[in-house]
Design a protein around this motif. Structure first.
Motif, mmCIF file in Angstrom:
data_model
loop_
_atom_site.group_PDB
_atom_site.id
_atom_site.type_symbol
_atom_site.label_atom_id
_atom_site.label_comp_id
_atom_site.label_asym_id
_atom_site.label_seq_id
_atom_site.Cartn_x
_atom_site.Cartn_y
_atom_site.Cartn_z
ATOM 1 N N THR A 132 59.430 -10.802 -52.253
ATOM 2 C CA THR A 132 59.035 -9.448 -51.272
ATOM 3 C C THR A 132 59.091 -9.953 -49.687
ATOM 4 O O THR A 132 59.194 -10.926 -49.336
ATOM 5 N N VAL A 133 59.686 -8.927 -48.745
ATOM 6 C CA VAL A 133 59.842 -9.085 -47.712
ATOM 7 C C VAL A 133 59.017 -7.764 -46.923
ATOM 8 O O VAL A 133 59.447 -6.786 -47.098
ATOM 9 N N ASP A 134 57.888 -8.353 -46.409
ATOM 10 C CA ASP A 134 56.915 -7.108 -45.474
ATOM 11 C C ASP A 134 57.522 -7.188 -44.351
ATOM 12 O O ASP A 134 57.482 -8.246 -43.411
ATOM 13 N N ASN A 135 57.312 -5.944 -43.606
ATOM 14 C CA ASN A 135 57.872 -5.827 -41.993
ATOM 15 C C ASN A 135 59.071 -6.654 -41.898
ATOM 16 O O ASN A 135 59.416 -7.191 -41.376
ATOM 17 N N LEU A 136 60.114 -6.032 -42.606
ATOM 18 C CA LEU A 136 61.576 -6.585 -42.849
ATOM 19 C C LEU A 136 62.162 -6.669 -41.443
ATOM 20 O O LEU A 136 62.725 -7.508 -40.912
ATOM 21 N N LEU A 137 61.939 -5.519 -40.426
ATOM 22 C CA LEU A 137 62.515 -5.717 -39.102
ATOM 23 C C LEU A 137 61.706 -6.152 -38.284
ATOM 24 O O LEU A 137 61.913 -6.014 -36.755
ATOM 25 N N ASP A 138 60.732 -6.797 -38.396
ATOM 26 C CA ASP A 138 59.750 -7.673 -37.669
ATOM 27 C C ASP A 138 59.206 -6.853 -36.437
ATOM 28 O O ASP A 138 58.902 -7.046 -35.338
ATOM 29 N N GLU A 139 58.671 -5.667 -36.794
ATOM 30 C CA GLU A 139 58.220 -4.743 -35.928
ATOM 31 C C GLU A 139 56.744 -5.244 -35.445
ATOM 32 O O GLU A 139 55.734 -5.828 -36.237
ATOM 33 N N THR A 140 56.483 -4.984 -34.103
ATOM 34 C CA THR A 140 55.232 -5.250 -33.668
ATOM 35 C C THR A 140 54.218 -4.008 -33.593
ATOM 36 O O THR A 140 54.705 -3.113 -32.713
ATOM 37 N N TYR A 141 53.377 -4.074 -34.322
ATOM 38 C CA TYR A 141 52.524 -2.707 -34.541
ATOM 39 C C TYR A 141 50.914 -2.869 -35.104
ATOM 40 O O TYR A 141 50.747 -4.352 -35.349
ATOM 41 N N TYR A 142 50.217 -2.143 -34.919
ATOM 42 C CA TYR A 142 48.949 -2.298 -35.516
ATOM 43 C C TYR A 142 48.710 -1.035 -36.331
ATOM 44 O O TYR A 142 49.048 0.266 -35.987
ATOM 45 N N GLU A 143 48.018 -0.985 -37.174
ATOM 46 C CA GLU A 143 47.820 -0.147 -38.435
ATOM 47 C C GLU A 143 46.742 0.993 -38.059
ATOM 48 O O GLU A 143 45.898 0.656 -37.217
ATOM 49 N N ARG A 144 47.202 2.133 -38.416
ATOM 50 C CA ARG A 144 46.318 3.241 -37.999
ATOM 51 C C ARG A 144 44.834 2.955 -38.549
ATOM 52 O O ARG A 144 44.715 2.242 -39.536
ATOM 53 N N SER A 145 43.786 3.400 -38.105
ATOM 54 C CA SER A 145 42.327 3.059 -38.267
ATOM 55 C C SER A 145 42.030 1.898 -37.654
ATOM 56 O O SER A 145 40.963 1.239 -37.939
ATOM 57 N N SER A 146 42.864 1.398 -36.761
ATOM 58 C CA SER A 146 42.551 0.076 -36.022
ATOM 59 C C SER A 146 42.143 0.426 -34.619
ATOM 60 O O SER A 146 42.653 1.571 -34.077
ATOM 61 N N TYR A 147 41.357 -0.811 -33.955
ATOM 62 C CA TYR A 147 41.179 -0.290 -32.547
ATOM 63 C C TYR A 147 42.568 -0.488 -31.973
ATOM 64 O O TYR A 147 43.492 -1.144 -32.133
ATOM 65 N N VAL A 148 42.713 0.157 -30.492
ATOM 66 C CA VAL A 148 43.692 0.269 -29.635
ATOM 67 C C VAL A 148 43.106 -0.339 -28.537
ATOM 68 O O VAL A 148 41.756 -0.711 -28.355
ATOM 69 N N GLN A 149 43.895 -0.656 -27.485
ATOM 70 C CA GLN A 149 43.440 -1.469 -26.175
ATOM 71 C C GLN A 149 42.437 -0.401 -25.590
ATOM 72 O O GLN A 149 42.565 0.550 -25.253
ATOM 73 N N PRO B 6 50.904 -8.214 -39.527
ATOM 74 C CA PRO B 6 51.754 -9.392 -39.552
ATOM 75 C C PRO B 6 53.235 -9.013 -39.097
ATOM 76 O O PRO B 6 53.716 -7.908 -39.706
ATOM 77 N N GLY B 7 53.782 -9.894 -38.588
ATOM 78 C CA GLY B 7 55.373 -9.732 -38.600
ATOM 79 C C GLY B 7 56.009 -9.968 -39.707
ATOM 80 O O GLY B 7 55.378 -9.902 -40.980
ATOM 81 N N ARG B 8 57.495 -10.409 -39.821
ATOM 82 C CA ARG B 8 58.253 -10.330 -41.018
ATOM 83 C C ARG B 8 57.478 -11.558 -41.863
ATOM 84 O O ARG B 8 57.132 -12.510 -41.208
ATOM 85 N N THR B 9 57.212 -11.191 -43.139
ATOM 86 C CA THR B 9 56.589 -11.989 -43.932
ATOM 87 C C THR B 9 57.296 -12.144 -45.448
ATOM 88 O O THR B 9 57.387 -11.126 -46.081
ATOM 89 N N ALA B 10 57.893 -13.118 -45.862
ATOM 90 C CA ALA B 10 58.725 -13.171 -47.117
ATOM 91 C C ALA B 10 57.874 -14.107 -47.995
ATOM 92 O O ALA B 10 57.076 -15.049 -47.589
ATOM 93 N N THR B 11 57.795 -13.647 -49.438
ATOM 94 C CA THR B 11 57.049 -14.335 -50.245
ATOM 95 C C THR B 11 57.651 -14.256 -51.376
ATOM 96 O O THR B 11 58.408 -13.090 -52.075
ATOM 97 N N LEU B 12 57.920 -15.582 -52.191
ATOM 98 C CA LEU B 12 58.373 -15.751 -53.445
ATOM 99 C C LEU B 12 57.279 -16.360 -54.237
ATOM 100 O O LEU B 12 56.538 -17.198 -54.172
ATOM 101 N N GLY B 13 57.430 -15.500 -55.576
ATOM 102 C CA GLY B 13 56.510 -15.628 -56.701
ATOM 103 C C GLY B 13 57.002 -15.875 -58.150
ATOM 104 O O GLY B 13 57.981 -15.232 -58.282
ATOM 105 N N LEU B 14 56.360 -16.359 -58.885
ATOM 106 C CA LEU B 14 56.503 -16.537 -60.365
ATOM 107 C C LEU B 14 55.247 -16.393 -61.001
ATOM 108 O O LEU B 14 54.285 -16.798 -60.952
#
Length: 666
Positions: free
Chosen positions: A625-642, A654-662
């Protein structure tokens, strides 16, 4: 809740149920092309349907393919659900902007209780143990449980019979994965089997990693995965009866920032934090039920603990933050029976729950240890019917008594009635309109009881403290034709009188009305070897008629959300690939900037996966799996903002995160 508002819906419910009972010789209508799911909201083929009225179903197939590491990834394909960011204990789900404490949340039928403190969730739900999830949004059935203000969330865990192949009596599973960007190592081991009337299942899971970086390379302190969990079940079947004893354990234990759902002052200081849960349950069911005897009985005990030592700050000689030691102990049960009639079913029963809360004030702030207690006992009846004329109906009511004993030993007792009804009409083959409403009595709501840890001995319960109530209305259209389905739902949810710790007034009091109204749209299309689906949700979330602020509380603004997903099997390569696109619209307005908050920027996040099953090793599955493939900088809704006056920054995902599993079955 007034009789003027309850009795009309209760009268309609009773009349509808009586009519259905007299019509039990009718045959259940069949709706061509309808997808039949587990019971929850709209009637389809004689059963209620979660997705048909704006709810969410995460199937075992979805979980197996996505391999979610946390609840953010678990609900990534559903726009109706948002999850706050950060490490595991900080993640709380919001449905249409309503926080999980306002829904009847259960794991294998065991209630999960309220969130103790809005900066950190109380329950660590580990997707490694999950079989499926159902989220009922809005008008909940009477047998969904007590306190289903804005719906219900039902987590179901795996068991021996879910994993055993045909003809096998025992087996095991080993899972191992490694991920980048702090994901680290995750491992689980399970053993299970059946022998004569016995079946058993045991599984342990652990994850260990580092703090992750957002898309810009900024490291979020205190976000390292550190979950530990165990699940054990032993069942015995004899002469048509089944008894099952289950134990569930979860813990997150690591150094965390002091307020986990925000980046406070860009501080890198972390402190020990342990959040844990232990649950025992004993359940009885009938293996070969009859039309008049399909019982279920359950007893459960659970303990939630939140322990944060070695932290204190003082301002003007008075502690303003400090150690936190919270504990809640629950004992409860359920007894019900489902009667099958010619036109459907009627479920009737009783449930009860007693919860003790312990809150230890930090430092030398009086009065030290505080105790509260809530008790509830209720009776309920819910009918679900389908008729030959294309009309389907779900309606029911419940009567509850609620008791609240506060930290000053003040005792409050009251009773209330909850009613619900959902009806649909198939006006053409595969097309049906529906409408649903509920008026729910919630009893005495204790809110975020962890806030008591910072209150002195002058803090009391409001002399006029009252039970809370909720109202839900849903209308829409459901369609299913050949290999496509669609749903359009308009929703309106009101929560009145929830518990609020008013610091200025110095008391636990009733909050002004919260409201979430809007629309959600879902659709899917399958072509045998693949499928595509999408959802869109727009929710206007207010309190006392004013737009709510992103302050991490009971409700959160979410605005416009959308998701798109694709799955495709490639049989010639024993491969399945897919992806999910998450989108959130801009959330802005004077109400944000005038209160010191910044606007929420729009974001688009792409996640991808691949699952390979080697031809010669049908017991082996490789996941990538590759989560956030395009390495977007963001915060999820229902989170605090500045929030500039208090130097609060968003807690980025998290930015781009690759995971290999068996995964290997043996």
């Amino acid at each position: 809740m007034t009789l003027r508002r309850v009795m009309p819906l209760a009268g309609v419910s009773l009349m509808a149920m009586s009519t259905a009972l007299m019509a039990q010789d009718l045959q259940i209508s069949q709706i061509p092309g309808t997808i039949t799911l587990d019971p929850i909201t709209l009637i389809a083929n004689g059963q209620e349907n979660v997705e048909a009225t704006g709810g969410v179903v995460v199937s075992s197939e979805d979980i197996e393919r996505m391999q979610p590491a946390d609840v953010s990834e678990l609900f990534a394909r559903d726009s109706a659900i948002t999850v706050s960011g950060g490490a595991g204990p900080s993640k709380r789900i919001h449905v249409f902007g309503m926080e999980q404490s306002n829904l009847a949340v259960t794991v294998d039928g065991v209630p999960q209780g309220v969130t103790s403190w809005h900066h950190t969730g109380s329950n660590v739900i580990d997707p490694a143990f999950l079989k499926s999830v159902e989220v009922e949004a809005g008008a909940a059935a009477a047998d969904a449980g007590f306190g289903a203000a804005a719906g219900a969330v039902r987590y179901e865990t795996v068991g021996a019979r879910d994993l055993l192949d045909d003809g096998r009596t025992q087996g095991g599973r080993v899972g191992l994965s490694y991920g980048s960007n702090g994901r680290g190592v995750s491992a689980d081991l399970a053993g299970y089997g059946v022998y004569e009337g016995f079946d058993w299942f045991a599984m342990i899971h652990t994850a260990d990693g580092d703090d992750y970086e957002n898309g810009d390379g900024y490291t979020l302190p205190g976000t390292a995965p550190a979950t530990q969990g165990a699940l054990a079940k032993v069942g015995y079947e004899f002469e048509g009866h089944r008894v099952e004893l289950a134990y569930e354990y979860s813990k997150d234990d690591d150094d965390r920032v002091i307020k986990m759902n925000m980046d406070l002052g860009r501080s890198t200081d972390t402190y020990p934090l342990e959040v844990s849960r232990n649950t025992f349950s004993l359940k009885y069911t009938e293996v070969a039920p009859t039309d008049l005897w399909d019982p279920e009985a359950m007893l459960y005990v659970s303990r939630d603990e939140y322990w944060r030592p070695n932290y204190a700050t003082v301002e003007s000689g008075r502690p303003i933050n400090g150690d936190m030691d919270l504990e809640s102990n629950v004992f409860g049960g359920l007894m019900q029976n489902t009667f099958t009639l010619g036109a459907g079913t009627v479920t009737a029963g009783v449930d009860f729950n007693s919860t003790d809360y312990q809150i230890d004030n930090y430092g030398d702030l009086a009065p030290g240890l505080r105790n509260m207690e809530t008790q509830q006992i209720g009776t309920f009846i819910q009918g679900r019917f389908a008729f030959e004329n294309g009309i389907d109906l779900s309606t029911g009511l419940r009567v509850d008594q609620s008791k609240f004993t506060d930290w000053n030993n003040r005792r409050l007792t009251d009773q209330g009635i909850s009613v619900n009804g959902t009806a649909s009409y198939e006006f053409a083959p595969g097309f049906e309109v529906f409408a649903g409403a509920s008026n729910t009595w919630l009893g005495y709501d204790v809110g975020e009881y962890g806030l008591l840890h910072a209150r002195d001995d002058a803090f009391v319960t409001d002399p006029d403290f009252e039970p809370a109530t909720a109202e839900n209305v849903k209308v829409g259209l459901n369609a299913a034709q050949d290999n496509w389905t669609g749903n359009l739902t308009f929703f309106d949810t009101r929560l009145d009188g929830l518990g609020e710790y008013d610091v200025a007034a110095g008391m636990l009091t009733n909050a002004d009305e919260y409201r979430s109204k809007g629309v959600t749209l879902q659709g899917s299309y399958s072509w045998g070897s693949g499928r595509i689906g999408a959802s869109y949700t727009k929710a206007d979330v207010t309190q006392d008629g004013e737009d709510v602020l992103p302050n991490g509380g009971t409700v959160m603004p979410i605005g416009d959300m959308a998701t798109l997903y694709v799955d495709q099997e490639l049989p010639q390569y024993n491969l399945t690939v897919g992806g999910t696109l998450e989108w959130a619209g801009t959330l802005d307005g004077d109400y944000l900037t005038e209160a010191g908050f910044e606007d929420h920027s729009s974001y688009t996040v792409l996640n991808a996966y691949a699952e390979w099953r080697p031809e010669r090793f049908d017991n082996v599955v490789v996941h990538f799996t590759v989560d956030n493939l395009l390495d977007e900088t963001y915060y999820e809704r229902s989170s605090y903002v500045q929030y500039s006056p208090r130097d609060v920054y968003p807690l980025y995902a998290p930015g781009r995160t690759a995971t290999l599993g068996l995964t290997v079955d043996f």
